[in-house]
Write an enzyme that holds these catalytic residues in place. Structure first.
Site, PDB file in Angstrom:
ATOM      1  N   HIS A 164      47.044 -17.224  74.714  1.00 17.86           N
ATOM      2  CA  HIS A 164      46.495 -16.091  75.195  1.00 17.86           C
ATOM      3  C   HIS A 164      44.642 -16.292  75.705  1.00 17.86           C
ATOM      4  O   HIS A 164      44.091 -17.049  75.342  1.00 17.86           O
ATOM      5  CB  HIS A 164      46.025 -15.207  73.892  1.00 17.86           C
ATOM      6  CG  HIS A 164      45.653 -13.849  73.550  1.00 17.86           C
ATOM      7  ND1 HIS A 164      43.926 -13.873  73.712  1.00 17.86           N
ATOM      8  CD2 HIS A 164      46.292 -12.986  73.637  1.00 17.86           C
ATOM      9  CE1 HIS A 164      43.848 -12.213  73.214  1.00 17.86           C
ATOM     10  NE2 HIS A 164      45.167 -12.118  73.777  1.00 17.86           N
ATOM     11  N   ASP A 192      46.776  -4.871  69.973  1.00 17.40           N
ATOM     12  CA  ASP A 192      46.602  -3.554  69.914  1.00 17.40           C
ATOM     13  C   ASP A 192      44.961  -3.245  70.376  1.00 17.40           C
ATOM     14  O   ASP A 192      44.351  -4.122  70.665  1.00 17.40           O
ATOM     15  CB  ASP A 192      46.459  -3.256  67.953  1.00 17.40           C
ATOM     16  CG  ASP A 192      45.057  -4.177  67.403  1.00 17.40           C
ATOM     17  OD1 ASP A 192      45.270  -3.997  66.155  1.00 17.40           O
ATOM     18  OD2 ASP A 192      44.697  -5.273  67.947  1.00 17.40           O
ATOM     19  N   PHE A 232      43.097  -5.163  77.119  1.00 18.68           N
ATOM     20  CA  PHE A 232      42.643  -5.332  77.340  1.00 18.68           C
ATOM     21  C   PHE A 232      41.574  -4.377  78.212  1.00 18.68           C
ATOM     22  O   PHE A 232      40.476  -5.824  78.679  1.00 18.68           O
ATOM     23  CB  PHE A 232      43.270  -6.821  78.380  1.00 18.68           C
ATOM     24  CG  PHE A 232      44.172  -7.822  78.155  1.00 18.68           C
ATOM     25  CD1 PHE A 232      43.693  -8.891  76.935  1.00 18.68           C
ATOM     26  CD2 PHE A 232      45.265  -7.305  77.766  1.00 18.68           C
ATOM     27  CE1 PHE A 232      44.192  -9.232  76.551  1.00 18.68           C
ATOM     28  CE2 PHE A 232      46.393  -8.710  77.236  1.00 18.68           C
ATOM     29  CZ  PHE A 232      45.683 -10.027  76.391  1.00 18.68           C
ATOM     30  N   TYR A 238      41.230  -2.219  71.063  1.00 19.99           N
ATOM     31  CA  TYR A 238      40.084  -2.697  70.143  1.00 19.99           C
ATOM     32  C   TYR A 238      39.394  -1.463  70.010  1.00 19.99           C
ATOM     33  O   TYR A 238      39.741  -0.602  69.518  1.00 19.99           O
ATOM     34  CB  TYR A 238      38.828  -2.553  71.615  1.00 19.99           C
ATOM     35  CG  TYR A 238      39.221  -4.033  72.778  1.00 19.99           C
ATOM     36  CD1 TYR A 238      39.040  -5.917  72.415  1.00 19.99           C
ATOM     37  CD2 TYR A 238      39.518  -3.669  73.608  1.00 19.99           C
ATOM     38  CE1 TYR A 238      39.549  -6.160  73.546  1.00 19.99           C
ATOM     39  CE2 TYR A 238      39.903  -4.296  75.050  1.00 19.99           C
ATOM     40  CZ  TYR A 238      39.836  -5.768  74.772  1.00 19.99           C
ATOM     41  OH  TYR A 238      39.815  -6.913  75.649  1.00 19.99           O
TER      42      TYR A 238
END
Length: 225
Positions: free
Chosen positions: A189, A66, A79, A68
Protein backbone atom coordinates in the site's frame (compact mmCIF):
# COMPACT_ATOMS: atom_id res chain seq x y z
CA UNK A 1 -33.79 3.03 -4.61
CA UNK A 2 -33.55 6.07 -6.84
CA UNK A 3 -29.88 5.99 -7.74
CA UNK A 4 -27.99 8.10 -10.26
CA UNK A 5 -25.53 5.66 -11.78
CA UNK A 6 -24.20 5.63 -15.32
CA UNK A 7 -26.31 3.58 -17.73
CA UNK A 8 -23.78 0.92 -18.74
CA UNK A 9 -23.17 0.22 -15.04
CA UNK A 10 -26.89 0.17 -14.36
CA UNK A 11 -27.21 -2.54 -17.00
CA UNK A 12 -24.84 -4.86 -15.10
CA UNK A 13 -25.53 -3.78 -11.49
CA UNK A 14 -29.15 -2.65 -11.57
CA UNK A 15 -30.45 -5.86 -9.98
CA UNK A 16 -28.26 -5.23 -6.92
CA UNK A 17 -30.38 -2.25 -5.92
CA UNK A 18 -33.42 -4.48 -5.43
CA UNK A 19 -31.66 -6.97 -3.16
CA UNK A 20 -32.20 -7.13 0.58
CA UNK A 21 -28.65 -6.12 1.47
CA UNK A 22 -28.94 -2.91 -0.53
CA UNK A 23 -32.31 -2.07 1.00
CA UNK A 24 -30.77 -2.59 4.44
CA UNK A 25 -27.84 -0.37 3.45
CA UNK A 26 -30.21 2.36 2.34
CA UNK A 27 -31.99 2.10 5.69
CA UNK A 28 -28.69 2.38 7.52
CA UNK A 29 -27.68 5.51 5.59
CA UNK A 30 -31.07 7.11 6.25
CA UNK A 31 -30.71 6.33 9.95
CA UNK A 32 -27.26 7.95 9.97
CA UNK A 33 -28.87 11.11 8.58
CA UNK A 34 -31.72 10.98 11.10
CA UNK A 35 -29.20 10.60 13.91
CA UNK A 36 -27.49 13.80 12.81
CA UNK A 37 -24.39 12.07 11.48
CA UNK A 38 -22.45 13.60 8.60
CA UNK A 39 -21.68 11.07 5.87
CA UNK A 40 -19.04 11.46 3.18
CA UNK A 41 -19.06 11.81 0.25
CA UNK A 42 -22.25 13.79 -0.45
CA UNK A 43 -25.05 11.65 -1.86
CA UNK A 44 -24.64 12.88 -5.42
CA UNK A 45 -20.98 11.76 -5.41
CA UNK A 46 -21.31 8.28 -3.90
CA UNK A 47 -21.26 6.64 -7.35
CA UNK A 48 -18.79 9.10 -8.85
CA UNK A 49 -16.30 6.38 -9.85
CA UNK A 50 -18.96 4.61 -11.92
CA UNK A 51 -20.27 7.82 -13.45
CA UNK A 52 -16.85 8.99 -14.63
CA UNK A 53 -15.72 5.56 -15.87
CA UNK A 54 -18.48 3.75 -17.76
CA UNK A 55 -18.36 -0.05 -17.73
CA UNK A 56 -17.40 -0.21 -21.38
CA UNK A 57 -14.52 2.26 -20.89
CA UNK A 58 -12.69 0.55 -18.03
CA UNK A 59 -9.04 -0.09 -18.90
CA UNK A 60 -7.62 -0.36 -15.39
CA UNK A 61 -8.86 -0.57 -11.82
CA UNK A 62 -7.23 0.95 -8.74
CA UNK A 63 -8.82 -0.36 -5.55
CA UNK A 64 -9.05 1.61 -2.33
CA UNK A 65 -10.65 0.75 0.99
CA UNK A 66 -13.06 3.48 2.07
CA UNK A 67 -13.51 7.22 1.50
CA UNK A 68 -11.48 9.84 3.31
CA UNK A 69 -13.39 10.94 6.41
CA UNK A 70 -12.34 14.61 6.66
CA UNK A 71 -14.44 17.57 5.49
CA UNK A 72 -14.18 18.33 1.79
CA UNK A 73 -11.97 15.36 1.00
CA UNK A 74 -14.02 12.47 -0.40
CA UNK A 75 -15.74 12.79 -3.75
CA UNK A 76 -16.29 9.18 -4.74
CA UNK A 77 -12.92 8.33 -6.32
CA UNK A 78 -10.37 6.13 -4.51
CA UNK A 79 -7.22 7.98 -3.36
CA UNK A 80 -8.58 11.26 -4.77
CA UNK A 81 -9.51 14.42 -2.87
CA UNK A 82 -11.24 17.56 -4.03
CA UNK A 83 -9.16 20.54 -5.10
CA UNK A 84 -8.23 22.90 -2.30
CA UNK A 85 -7.76 20.05 0.18
CA UNK A 86 -4.32 18.95 1.40
CA UNK A 87 -2.93 16.05 -0.63
CA UNK A 88 -3.13 12.91 1.57
CA UNK A 89 0.10 11.02 2.41
CA UNK A 90 -0.80 7.93 0.31
CA UNK A 91 -1.41 10.08 -2.75
CA UNK A 92 1.89 11.86 -2.19
CA UNK A 93 3.53 8.42 -2.33
CA UNK A 94 1.66 7.69 -5.57
CA UNK A 95 2.92 10.94 -7.09
CA UNK A 96 6.48 10.14 -5.98
CA UNK A 97 6.34 6.73 -7.67
CA UNK A 98 4.91 8.32 -10.81
CA UNK A 99 7.84 10.75 -10.88
CA UNK A 100 10.26 7.85 -10.70
CA UNK A 101 8.35 5.69 -13.16
CA UNK A 102 6.92 7.97 -15.86
CA UNK A 103 9.42 10.25 -17.66
CA UNK A 104 8.42 13.89 -17.36
CA UNK A 105 5.66 13.37 -14.79
CA UNK A 106 5.29 16.47 -12.64
CA UNK A 107 3.24 16.15 -9.44
CA UNK A 108 0.25 18.50 -9.47
CA UNK A 109 -0.46 20.82 -6.57
CA UNK A 110 -3.76 19.12 -5.85
CA UNK A 111 -5.04 15.59 -5.30
CA UNK A 112 -8.02 15.50 -7.67
CA UNK A 113 -7.81 12.43 -9.93
CA UNK A 114 -10.94 12.86 -12.06
CA UNK A 115 -8.78 12.98 -15.19
CA UNK A 116 -7.66 9.40 -14.55
CA UNK A 117 -11.26 8.28 -14.09
CA UNK A 118 -12.24 9.93 -17.37
CA UNK A 119 -9.36 8.12 -19.10
CA UNK A 120 -10.68 4.70 -18.11
CA UNK A 121 -9.26 4.05 -14.64
CA UNK A 122 -11.97 2.88 -12.25
CA UNK A 123 -10.95 4.40 -8.90
CA UNK A 124 -13.07 2.10 -6.76
CA UNK A 125 -13.29 2.00 -2.99
CA UNK A 126 -14.55 -1.22 -1.41
CA UNK A 127 -16.84 0.86 0.82
CA UNK A 128 -18.50 3.88 -0.77
CA UNK A 129 -19.44 5.95 2.29
CA UNK A 130 -18.00 6.82 5.71
CA UNK A 131 -19.09 8.72 8.80
CA UNK A 132 -17.29 12.03 9.37
CA UNK A 133 -14.17 11.55 11.44
CA UNK A 134 -14.60 7.79 11.80
CA UNK A 135 -12.52 5.67 9.45
CA UNK A 136 -14.05 2.32 8.46
CA UNK A 137 -17.35 3.28 10.14
CA UNK A 138 -19.43 1.96 7.22
CA UNK A 139 -17.57 -1.32 6.74
CA UNK A 140 -19.70 -4.47 6.61
CA UNK A 141 -22.93 -2.58 6.00
CA UNK A 142 -23.37 -3.92 2.46
CA UNK A 143 -21.13 -1.81 0.26
CA UNK A 144 -18.53 -4.56 -0.05
CA UNK A 145 -21.14 -6.90 -1.55
CA UNK A 146 -21.96 -4.28 -4.16
CA UNK A 147 -18.37 -3.39 -5.08
CA UNK A 148 -17.36 -7.06 -5.16
CA UNK A 149 -20.11 -7.60 -7.71
CA UNK A 150 -18.77 -4.69 -9.77
CA UNK A 151 -15.34 -6.34 -9.84
CA UNK A 152 -16.91 -9.70 -10.68
CA UNK A 153 -18.88 -8.21 -13.57
CA UNK A 154 -15.76 -6.57 -15.00
CA UNK A 155 -13.90 -9.86 -14.73
CA UNK A 156 -16.68 -11.89 -16.33
CA UNK A 157 -17.76 -9.57 -19.13
CA UNK A 158 -14.52 -7.85 -20.17
CA UNK A 159 -10.93 -8.85 -20.85
CA UNK A 160 -7.50 -7.28 -20.62
CA UNK A 161 -8.19 -4.99 -17.66
CA UNK A 162 -5.18 -4.11 -15.51
CA UNK A 163 -5.96 -4.41 -11.80
CA UNK A 164 -3.59 -2.44 -9.56
CA UNK A 165 -3.89 -3.98 -6.10
CA UNK A 166 -2.00 -2.15 -3.37
CA UNK A 167 -1.95 -3.69 0.08
CA UNK A 168 -3.64 -6.69 1.67
CA UNK A 169 -7.21 -5.38 1.52
CA UNK A 170 -7.04 -4.80 -2.22
CA UNK A 171 -5.26 -8.10 -2.82
CA UNK A 172 -8.03 -9.91 -0.95
CA UNK A 173 -10.15 -9.25 -4.06
CA UNK A 174 -7.95 -11.45 -6.27
CA UNK A 175 -10.39 -14.42 -6.10
CA UNK A 176 -12.98 -12.24 -7.87
CA UNK A 177 -10.70 -11.69 -10.88
CA UNK A 178 -10.09 -14.17 -13.71
CA UNK A 179 -6.31 -14.01 -14.03
CA UNK A 180 -6.48 -15.83 -17.37
CA UNK A 181 -8.36 -12.86 -18.90
CA UNK A 182 -6.94 -9.94 -16.97
CA UNK A 183 -3.68 -8.60 -15.53
CA UNK A 184 -3.04 -8.33 -11.79
CA UNK A 185 -0.31 -6.05 -10.47
CA UNK A 186 0.41 -6.35 -6.74
CA UNK A 187 2.40 -4.06 -4.46
CA UNK A 188 2.46 -2.74 -0.91
CA UNK A 189 0.00 0.00 0.00
CA UNK A 190 1.26 3.55 -0.70
CA UNK A 191 0.64 4.56 2.91
CA UNK A 192 3.73 6.08 4.58
CA UNK A 193 3.77 3.02 6.85
CA UNK A 194 4.27 0.59 3.98
CA UNK A 195 5.29 2.48 0.82
CA UNK A 196 8.98 1.75 1.40
CA UNK A 197 8.25 -1.96 1.68
CA UNK A 198 7.26 -2.63 -1.90
CA UNK A 199 5.24 0.25 -3.30
CA UNK A 200 8.15 2.48 -4.21
CA UNK A 201 9.80 0.90 -7.22
CA UNK A 202 6.78 -1.16 -8.27
CA UNK A 203 6.58 0.70 -11.61
CA UNK A 204 2.89 -0.11 -11.88
CA UNK A 205 2.14 2.94 -14.01
CA UNK A 206 4.56 2.16 -16.82
CA UNK A 207 3.65 -1.54 -16.57
CA UNK A 208 -0.03 -0.67 -16.97
CA UNK A 209 0.71 1.30 -20.13
CA UNK A 210 2.87 -1.48 -21.52
CA UNK A 211 0.08 -4.02 -20.97
CA UNK A 212 -2.46 -1.73 -22.61
CA UNK A 213 -0.12 -1.02 -25.53
CA UNK A 214 0.41 -4.74 -26.13
CA UNK A 215 -3.36 -5.10 -26.53
CA UNK A 216 -3.64 -2.16 -28.90
CA UNK A 217 -5.43 -0.08 -26.26
CA UNK A 218 -4.66 3.61 -25.85
CA UNK A 219 -2.22 4.16 -22.99
CA UNK A 220 -3.01 6.27 -19.93
CA UNK A 221 -1.72 9.81 -19.82
CA UNK A 222 -0.87 9.88 -16.12
CA UNK A 223 -0.06 13.60 -16.03
CA UNK A 224 -2.57 15.69 -14.08
CA UNK A 225 -2.69 19.44 -14.62
Amino acid sequence: MSVQIEESWRAVLGAEFEKDYMKALKGFLLQEKQDGKTVFPPGNLIFNAFNHTPFNNVKAVILGQDPYHGPGQAHGLAFSVQKGVTIPPSLRSIYKELQDDIPGFTPPRHGELTKWADEGILLLNATLTVRKGEAASHHNKGWEIFTDEAIRQLSDKKKGIVFLLWGKNAQAKIPLIDADKHFILKAAHPSPYSASHGFFGCRHFSKTNQLLKEQGVTEIDWQIK
